[in-house]
Scaffold this active site. Structure first.
Site, short mmCIF file in Angstrom:
data_model
loop_
_atom_site.label_atom_id
_atom_site.label_comp_id
_atom_site.label_asym_id
_atom_site.label_seq_id
_atom_site.Cartn_x
_atom_site.Cartn_y
_atom_site.Cartn_z
N ASN A 56 4.20 -7.19 -6.00
CA ASN A 56 3.97 -6.34 -7.17
C ASN A 56 4.96 -6.67 -8.30
OD1 ASN A 56 3.31 -4.36 -8.98
ND2 ASN A 56 3.98 -2.65 -7.71
N LEU A 78 5.02 -5.44 -11.19
CA LEU A 78 5.27 -4.30 -12.06
C LEU A 78 6.59 -3.60 -11.73
CD1 LEU A 78 1.74 -2.63 -12.25
CD2 LEU A 78 2.78 -4.27 -13.83
N GLU A 79 7.14 -3.84 -10.55
CA GLU A 79 8.36 -3.13 -10.16
C GLU A 79 9.52 -3.39 -11.11
OE1 GLU A 79 9.49 -3.10 -6.11
OE2 GLU A 79 7.49 -2.68 -5.36
N GLU A 137 0.82 -1.21 0.00
CA GLU A 137 0.00 0.00 0.00
C GLU A 137 0.86 1.26 0.00
OE1 GLU A 137 -2.14 -3.38 1.98
OE2 GLU A 137 -0.18 -2.45 2.20
N PRO A 193 14.95 -10.55 0.68
CA PRO A 193 13.80 -11.02 1.45
C PRO A 193 12.76 -9.91 1.62
CG PRO A 193 15.86 -11.54 2.58
CD PRO A 193 16.20 -10.60 1.46
N ARG A 194 11.51 -10.30 1.60
CA ARG A 194 10.42 -9.33 1.77
C ARG A 194 10.57 -8.58 3.09
NH1 ARG A 194 6.68 -6.01 -0.42
NH2 ARG A 194 4.71 -5.98 0.69
#
Length: 425
Positions: free
Chosen positions: A338, A340-341, A64, A274-275
C-alpha cells in the site's frame, strides 16, 4: 459443489498433514493461533461477544487488516451498542489487528474452512453480519452463514488478474458460493466486471471505491516528527529514508543504494522494515555484511544511522517522520504494497514495477505526480538522489499524494450505507 470442495479439502489435509506436523514442531509461526484455527476459542474473548450477535469482520492478512481499520472504527462510532469481532488468517495480520483495532471487542484467528470446524464456530458466535474484506472466498463459511440467515457482505472487493484467471478455472464451483453472498462492494469497474463474470448476481454488485483512500491526509508537524525521532532513538539531524514492507530480494539493493547515498548525504538515516518481521535476522545479516551499524526496534541502541524494524505496528506511524520513502513488494514480483501509507503524511513515495495488487492506486499516484515508479533496482539511486537534492520537488510530490487521497474519499460512507441495509439485531 460442496461435496467436491470438501472432498478436495479433506484429501489435501490428509496428504499435507505430515508436512504440517513437521512445520508445527520446527516453525513457531505455525503454532500461533492453532487452537483457534481448530475451532477452540479462548474463553475470555468469546465471553465478550457470545450471545451478543456481533458484527464479524474478516481480514486475511496485513493489507486487508489495514483496510479494515477505518471500517471497524466507523462501525464502532455508528453502532456503539454492537459487539465487533475481527478475525485474520496470518499471524502478522493478527498482530496488526490487536495493535491498531482497539475498537474490536475480540480479535481471533479465522477457523480452518473445514466443515465441522467452521460450522461449530459460527454456531457459537452467531453473528448478525459477516463482512469479508477484499474478496476472500471461503465456501464452507459462506454456506453456513447463509444457512443461518446471516448476511454476508464482500467489502472493498478486488480481484487481481492472477486471481481472476485462477477462479475462471473453477467458475462452475464458485458460482453457487457467490450466489450466497448478500452484496458485493467492489473497488473498481474492472472488479465489478470480474466478480459478475465469475457468477455473482449482478443486482447485488456495486462499486464503492477503495476504503484505503479514506484516511486523513495531513503531514506531521515539526514537533511531532521530533517526538518520533526521540521515540525511536534516531539521530536528531539528517533526512530519513524509509523502506517499508520489503520482501526478500529487495533489501540488498536498498542497502547498497543507501550506502551510495551516504557518500553525498552523510547524515542520511535509513529505516528498513521487512514485510514479515521474522525476516529481521536475515536482513540484519545483510547489514552486518555491509558493515553498517544498526539498531533493532526490539533492541534499541541510540545514535545508530540504521533502524531495522523487527516489530509489528510501527511502520505506519514512522512513515510520518520520513523525508522520502520506498514501498516494497514492488521490486520483486510480489504484487506491491500500500503506497498510500506514506502518502497520507505528504511523504513522497517511490515504488517498483510490480504493483499488480494495487493497479488503481499505483496508476493514479503515478499519473498525477503523487509518487515515482522505478523500473528496477538500478533506478533507485538516481531517483532517490534526485529527490534528496530537491526539497521543492519532494514537497510537490508529497502535496500531490495528499490531494489524491482527499479527492478519492467516500468509499467508507458508501460501505457503511450498505452495512446499514443488512445489519440486524
Amino acid at each position: 459443489m460442496f461435496f467436491l470442495y470438501n472432498l478436495i479439502l479433506d484429501l489435501f489435509v490428509i496428504f499435507a498433514l505430515p508436512f504440517f506436523l513437521v512445520k508445527l514442531v520446527t516453525t513457531k509461526k505455525y503454532r500461533k493461533g492453532l487452537m483457534q484455527r481448530l475451532g477452540i476459542l479462548p474463553g475470555e474473548q468469546i465471553a465478550r461477544i457470545q450471545g451478543m450477535q456481533p458484527i464479524w469482520v474478516h481480514a486475511v492478512s496485513v493489507g486487508e487488516t489495514v483496510a479494515a481499520v477505518p471500517l471497524v472504527r466507523a462501525l464502532r462510532r455508528r453502532y456503539p451498542e454492537k459487539k465487533i469481532l475481527v478475525t485474520t488468517v496470518t499471524a502478522t495480520g493478527n498482530q496488526i489487528a490487536r495493535f491498531q483495532i482497539k475498537e474490536a471487542d475480540a480479535v481471533l484467528f479465522f477457523p480452518f474452512d473445514l466443515s465441522p470446524i467452521v460450522k461449530r464456530v459460527i454456531q457459537r458466535i452467531r453473528p448478525s453480519l459477516f463482512i469479508l474484506m477484499e474478496t476472500e472466498i471461503w465456501p464452507n463459511c459462506i454456506r453456513y452463514m447463509h444457512e443461518m440467515q446471516v448476511p454476508v457482505l464482500v467489502v472493498n472487493g478486488r480481484i487481481s488478474s492472477a486471481s481472476y484467471r485462477g477462479y475462471l478455472g473453477i467458475r462452475f464451483l464458485i458460482r453457487r458460493v457467490l450466489g450466497m453472498v448478500s452484496a458485493f462492494s467492489m473497488q473498481t469497474e474492472e472488479d465489478v466486471r470480474r466478480i459478475i463474470d465469475l457468477g455473482a448476481p449482478e443486482p447485488r454488485v456495486r462499486r464503492a471505491g477503495n476504503i484505503k483512500f479514506d484516511r486523513q491526509a495531513v503531514p506531521l508537524s515539526v514537533e511531532e516528527k521530533g517526538s518520533l525521532r526521540r521515540d525511536y532513538l534516531l539521530p536528531e539531524q539528517g533526512d530519513i529514508l524509509i523502506a517499508g514492507s520489503t520482501h526478500r530480494g529487495e533489501d540488498l539493493p536498498l542497502i547498497d543504494t543507501y550506502i551510495q547515498l551516504r557518500k553525498e548525504f552523510p547524515d542520511l538515516i535509513f529505516v528498513l522494515a521487512p514485510r514479515h518481521p521474522e525476516r529481521a535476522d536475515e536482513v540484519a545479516s545483510l547489514l552486518r555484511g555491509k558493515g553498517l551499524p544498526y539498531q533493532k526496534r526490539s533492541r534499541p541502541e541510540p545514535g545508530k544511522p540504521v533502524l531495522l524494524l523487527d516489530t509489528v505496528g510501527d511502520l505506519s506511524r514512522l512513515y510520518g517522520a520520513g523525508t522520502v520513502s520506498f514501498v516494497g513488494g514492488s521490486l520483486v514480483p510480489s504484487g506491491g504494497q500500500n503506497i498510500l501509507e506514506p502518502a497520507v503524511y505528504g511523504v513522497p513515495v517511490v515504488f517498483g514495477p510490480h504493483m499488480e495488487n494495487f493497479p488503481e492506486i499505483s496508476n493514479v499516484i503515478r499519473e498525477r505526480g503523487g509518487g515515482l515508479q522505478v523500473r528496477g533496482p538500478e533506478e533507485l539511486l538516481p531517483v532517490l538522489g534526485d529527490l534528496l537534492r530537491d526539497p521543492d520537488k519532494m514537497r510537490r510530490i508529497g502535496e500531490a499524494g495528499m490531494r489524491i487521497i482527499r479527492e478519492n474519499h467516500g468509499a467508507l460512507d458508501k460501505t457503511l450505507n450498505m452495512v446499514a441495509e443488512f445489519l440486524k439485531g
